[in-house]
Design a protein around this motif. Structure first.
Motif, PDB file in Angstrom:
ATOM      1  N   ASN A 248     -11.666   4.631  -5.027  1.00 39.10           N
ATOM      2  CA  ASN A 248     -11.113   3.640  -4.103  1.00 39.10           C
ATOM      3  C   ASN A 248     -10.245   2.613  -4.842  1.00 39.10           C
ATOM      4  O   ASN A 248      -9.556   1.817  -4.219  1.00 39.10           O
ATOM      5  N   HIS A 249     -10.309   2.625  -6.199  1.00 36.44           N
ATOM      6  CA  HIS A 249      -9.528   1.703  -7.036  1.00 36.44           C
ATOM      7  C   HIS A 249      -9.735   0.248  -6.591  1.00 36.44           C
ATOM      8  O   HIS A 249      -8.786  -0.493  -6.320  1.00 36.44           O
ATOM      9  N   THR A 250     -11.010  -0.147  -6.516  1.00 37.67           N
ATOM     10  CA  THR A 250     -11.390  -1.417  -5.888  1.00 37.67           C
ATOM     11  C   THR A 250     -10.696  -2.622  -6.520  1.00 37.67           C
ATOM     12  O   THR A 250     -10.155  -3.483  -5.805  1.00 37.67           O
ATOM     13  N   ARG A 253      -6.882  -2.485  -5.995  1.00 39.92           N
ATOM     14  CA  ARG A 253      -6.593  -2.747  -4.574  1.00 39.92           C
ATOM     15  C   ARG A 253      -6.656  -4.254  -4.297  1.00 39.92           C
ATOM     16  O   ARG A 253      -5.792  -4.807  -3.608  1.00 39.92           O
ATOM     17  N   TYR A 254      -7.663  -4.911  -4.863  1.00 40.80           N
ATOM     18  CA  TYR A 254      -7.807  -6.352  -4.652  1.00 40.80           C
ATOM     19  C   TYR A 254      -6.609  -7.108  -5.262  1.00 40.80           C
ATOM     20  O   TYR A 254      -6.021  -7.985  -4.615  1.00 40.80           O
ATOM     21  N   GLU A 257      -3.449  -6.346  -3.113  1.00 41.58           N
ATOM     22  CA  GLU A 257      -3.416  -6.766  -1.706  1.00 41.58           C
ATOM     23  C   GLU A 257      -3.828  -8.214  -1.469  1.00 41.58           C
ATOM     24  O   GLU A 257      -3.455  -8.803  -0.460  1.00 41.58           O
ATOM     25  N   LEU A 279      -1.209   2.777  -4.742  1.00 38.51           N
ATOM     26  CA  LEU A 279      -2.412   3.046  -5.537  1.00 38.51           C
ATOM     27  C   LEU A 279      -2.550   4.522  -5.903  1.00 38.51           C
ATOM     28  O   LEU A 279      -3.305   4.867  -6.808  1.00 38.51           O
TER      29      LEU A 279
END
Length: 319
Positions: A248-250, A253-254, A257, A279
């Motif tokens: 999910n590439h947390t 991503r954070y 985004e 991503l």
């Protein structure tokens, strides 16, 4: 540890102060690293740690460069790969640090483990930068403090975890390179927590200046970023570990985004730091599930320009 450490020079390959069995172990550790490097060192840690059970408890002092010594317990599964002279630990960070040696920045080493990067970044070939190494685990911190000591105390050490705000947390896990932090009482070691911005409030760093901030904080990267809003609005760049198994590439991503930062990742194919807008690039780069991958986040035009210059010099070298 009572014995004087074994000495190993990465430049020459010289191993001094080792007995015959320790020399034999060194050959096994190097051979194991060379073989397992073809599959991202999978299984190496376990084999090295088994071998370590048969070795006397003793440190090895690895000379990383003429101005940097890094000590760890001989046979340590995570760090013994350094005996393999062709092995580069986190080579994308090495590229960045060597390529910015001339910049006057402070290095903040969050989740420093035994202090490998603080030892290097504070050494002359890397620009002899001011460094602050932060590590919550008592066992790791003792080894970190020892590495500061054997390098003439040239970087500062702090025993705490990094989070969104001051408080308390508990460490879980058994591997020194993979302790994770939990909020509730899990029965692990209780550690103090501080926010990155507390470094400003406590007078450890200035509210302006240039910073490279490494966050290897096992699952609380987003909280650490939230707690560093002021520090991250300076000329700073964060170097953050994304786990290979996190599809999910947390963290990325954070950053992409929820923050004003530009996100970059080193692409071993193009040998460039690529700006991440989608991503999906990480799906291609994160090829091994059990390895960490560094991503870079900055809202600073200064650091964006420096990374562009690194890419330009890499392109010239490839011509």
């Amino acid at each position: 540890m009572g014995h004087a450490p074994i000495q190993f020079d990465r430049a020459s390959g010289a191993l001094e102060g080792a007995n015959l069995w320790e020399r034999t172990a060194a050959l096994a550790l190097v051979t194991g690293s060379k073989i397992s490097s073809h599959f991202s060192h999978r299984g190496y840690n376990r084999c090295a740690n088994l071998l370590r059970l048969a070795l006397a408890e003793r440190n090895i002092a690895v000379k990383l460069n003429p101005d940097a010594v890094f000590e760890f317990p001989y046979g340590d599964g995570y760090w013994s790969k350094l005996l393999n002279r062709s092995y580069h630990y986190e080579d994308e960070l090495e590229l960045l640090f060597l390529g910015t040696a001339d910049v006057d920045y402070t290095f903040i080493d969050g989740g420093a483990n035994y202090g490998y990067w603080s030892v290097l970044v504070s050494s002359a070939p890397y620009g002899a930068h001011k460094a602050i190494a932060i590590e919550p685990s008592s066992a790791n911190f003792a080894k970190l403090a020892n590495n500061a000591r054997v390098n003439a105390g040239r970087f500062e050490v702090m025993k705490c975890a990094i989070g969104e705000r001051r408080g308390t947390a508990y460490l879980t896990g058994t591997k020194h390179e993979a302790f994770s932090i939990a909020g509730g009482n899990t029965g692990g070691e209780q550690v103090p927590v501080m926010a990155l911005d507390d470094l400003i409030d406590d007078g450890k760093v200035a509210a302006s200046g240039k910073y490279l901030i490494k966050l290897d904080v096992e699952g609380v990267e987003i909280e650490a970023i939230k707690g560093g809003a002021r520090l991250l609005s300076t000329d700073s760049m964060i170097l953050c570990e994304e786990h290979g198994q996190d599809r999910n590439h947390t963290v990325s991503r954070y950053i992409l985004e929820q923050t004003p930062m530009q996100l970059m990742v080193y692409d071993p194919q193009s040998r460039r730091f690529e700006t991440v807008t989608e991503l999906s690039i990480l799906d291609r780069i994160k090829v091994s599930a059990h390895v960490g991958y560094n991503v870079f986040g900055t809202a600073s035009a200064f650091w964006q320009n420096r990374v562009a210059a690194l890419n330009a010099s890499a392109a010239r070298r490839m011509q």
